[in-house]
Design an enzyme around this catalytic site. Structure first.
Site, PDB file in Angstrom:
ATOM      1  N   GLY A 179      -6.145  -3.882  -5.911  1.00 60.61           N
ATOM      2  CA  GLY A 179      -6.601  -4.185  -7.092  1.00 60.61           C
ATOM      3  C   GLY A 179      -6.619  -5.618  -7.596  1.00 60.61           C
ATOM      4  N   CYS A 182      -3.375  -6.792  -8.906  1.00 64.48           N
ATOM      5  CA  CYS A 182      -2.392  -6.003  -8.211  1.00 64.48           C
ATOM      6  C   CYS A 182      -1.746  -7.373  -7.431  1.00 64.48           C
ATOM      7  CB  CYS A 182      -2.869  -5.115  -7.263  1.00 64.48           C
ATOM      8  SG  CYS A 182      -1.764  -4.842  -6.064  1.00 64.48           S
TER       9      CYS A 182
HETATM   10  P1  5GP Z   1      -9.590  -3.091  -9.692  1.00 67.04           P
HETATM   11  O1  5GP Z   1     -10.827  -2.278 -10.077  1.00 67.04           O
HETATM   12  O2  5GP Z   1      -9.065  -3.765 -10.726  1.00 67.04           O
HETATM   13  O3  5GP Z   1      -9.707  -3.810  -8.392  1.00 67.04           O
HETATM   14  O4  5GP Z   1      -8.525  -2.152  -9.155  1.00 67.04           O
HETATM   15  C1  5GP Z   1      -7.981  -1.275 -10.122  1.00 67.04           C
HETATM   16  C2  5GP Z   1      -6.670  -0.414  -9.476  1.00 67.04           C
HETATM   17  O5  5GP Z   1      -5.592  -1.154  -9.531  1.00 67.04           O
HETATM   18  C3  5GP Z   1      -5.914   0.723 -10.283  1.00 67.04           C
HETATM   19  O6  5GP Z   1      -6.744   1.960 -10.529  1.00 67.04           O
HETATM   20  C4  5GP Z   1      -4.635   0.824  -9.741  1.00 67.04           C
HETATM   21  O7  5GP Z   1      -4.666   1.424  -8.689  1.00 67.04           O
HETATM   22  C5  5GP Z   1      -4.223  -0.738  -9.180  1.00 67.04           C
HETATM   23  N1  5GP Z   1      -3.281  -1.290 -10.248  1.00 67.04           N
HETATM   24  C6  5GP Z   1      -3.161  -1.504 -11.447  1.00 67.04           C
HETATM   25  N2  5GP Z   1      -2.481  -2.091 -11.842  1.00 67.04           N
HETATM   26  C7  5GP Z   1      -1.812  -2.361 -10.911  1.00 67.04           C
HETATM   27  C8  5GP Z   1      -0.286  -3.119 -10.628  1.00 67.04           C
HETATM   28  O8  5GP Z   1       0.327  -3.491 -11.507  1.00 67.04           O
HETATM   29  N3  5GP Z   1      -0.012  -3.369  -9.461  1.00 67.04           N
HETATM   30  C9  5GP Z   1      -0.554  -2.639  -8.351  1.00 67.04           C
HETATM   31  N4  5GP Z   1      -0.026  -2.809  -7.211  1.00 67.04           N
HETATM   32  N5  5GP Z   1      -1.774  -2.114  -8.273  1.00 67.04           N
HETATM   33  C10 5GP Z   1      -2.455  -1.804  -9.671  1.00 67.04           C
END
Ligand code: 5GP
Length: 347
Positions: A179, A182
């Site tokens: 993410g 993340c």
């Molecule tokens: P993006 O589309 O922004 O790359 O990823 C979204 C995903 O990041 C979310 O659906 C969730 O699975 C993950 N995610 C969201 N918040 C967090 C966080 O605080 N920590 C982690 N490890 N993953 C997150």
């Protein structure tokens, strides 16, 4: 200790090779899919894109904006039960997931909501889908909700995809550490390159007639095409949907020519300090934040972004000669690359 030496790939490591075809118009391609879910037998047709269950993007307003596109939203779990009940009675409710973790509070709230309104789709989301407790909770939620489509994760390997589907999940959510906000990989060293995770989990899940949702790591519309090419049935987005009117997050304004204009919007991980302070009164002593807080450019209504995403996907399908989204993996050949594009004007 063991080392796996075959290469594992991320979206940035590949491009999709064009293929000769008779397709010559983007409007001739169909980006919807129809799925029958393994545990419920229910059928769903739509554009298989899901807004992440983050409190900034998994909102009621996002669900309303997504409805005309046939796309879905995993509502974040911090709405009060009464508001969820009210929303689930509306006509866009068929395209939303009700999100839960595995705490007693989450399960009690779901039981309360379900008494008042049908809950047809459930997103069971934990940071680490490898715990025995998670598997047991998926079994329990399946038993208690025989008619609900269940998506469960996060995981990144085939054997866990199989275990979750056998435990009652219809869809497995794939992605650990990929993410945009993340910090799991920095903090723990744990993760798996997203494209390979999707390829391996899709292979395992499809063998059991389950589906896969690629979650995290998409930064441009082309990454969504790559995720579908890798075998994802659904793609979940957080960061690509941040900064829009439909998001819930602090907006930063600037004075320009005497007028106050929105320029930036706060976006943060659900395990970031920001989220933990907001919902849990701080970061517990035994854990560290596994998410960060950023400011993204304010981008107005999400409709334009969705049009860009569907436009990109349609074009991608035209390049490989896929008339229907379902055909995309069959028509995808990935080539490994050292660079994605020409960066000369990036500076
Ligand atoms: P993006 O589309 O922004 O790359 O990823 C979204 C995903 O990041 C979310 O659906 C969730 O699975 C993950 N995610 C969201 N918040 C967090 C966080 O605080 N920590 C982690 N490890 N993953 C997150």
């Amino acid at each position: 200790m063991h080392i796996e030496t075959d290469p594992k790939l991320d979206f940035k490591d590949v491009l999709i090779r064009p293929k000769r075809s008779t397709l010559n118009s983007r409007s001739a391609v169909d980006v919807t899919r129809t799925f029958r879910f393994v545990h419920t037998g229910h059928e769903w047709t739509g554009f298989p894109l899901i807004a992440a269950n983050m409190d900034t993007v998994g909102t009621f307003s996002m669900a309303k904006a997504f409805a005309p596109f046939g796309a879905m939203v995993a509502l974040h779990k911090h709405y009060p039960a009464e508001r969820l009940v009210e929303f689930l009675k509306s006509d866009v409710a068929h395209n939303v997931f009700y999100s839960i973790g595995i705490t007693t509070e989450d399960l009690d709230k779901l039981a309360f909501v379900r008494k008042q309104v049908p809950v047809t789709k459930i997103c069971m989301d934990v940071a680490n889908g490898y715990s025995e407790q998670f598997l047991q909770t998926v079994k329990r939620v399946r038993d208690e909700n025989p008619d609900a489509v269940i998506m469960a994760g996060a995981i990144v390997t085939g054997e866990m995809a199989e275990a979750l589907i056998l435990a009652g999940a219809d869809i497995v959510k794939v992605g650990i550490g990929s993410g945009s906000v993340c910090t799991t990989r920095d903090l723990t060293g744990v993760g798996y390159p997203q494209l390979s995770a999707v390829i391996e989990c899709a292979d395992a899940a499809h063998g059991l007639r389950g589906q896969v949702c690629s979650d995290g790591g998409c930064t441009v519309p082309g990454d969504i095409a790559k995720a579908f090419g890798a075998g994802a049935d659904f793609v979940m987005l957080g960061g690509m949907l941040a900064g829009h009117d439909e998001c819930e997050g602090r907006v930063r304004h600037e004075q320009r020519d005497g007028e106050s204009v929105a320029v930036g919007m706060e976006f943060y991980g659900m395990s970031s300090d920001t989220a933990m302070n907001k919902y849990h009164g701080g970061v517990a002593d035994y854990r560290a934040a596994e998410g960060k807080t950023v400011e993204v450019t304010y981008r107005g209504p999400v409709k334009a972004t969705l049009q860009e995403i569907t436009g990109g996907l349609r074009s991608s399908m035209t390049y490989i000669g896929a008339t229907r989204l379902k055909e995309v993996p069959k028509r995808t050949t990935f080539v490994m690359v050292g660079a994605q594009r020409n960066t000369v004007f990036d500076r």
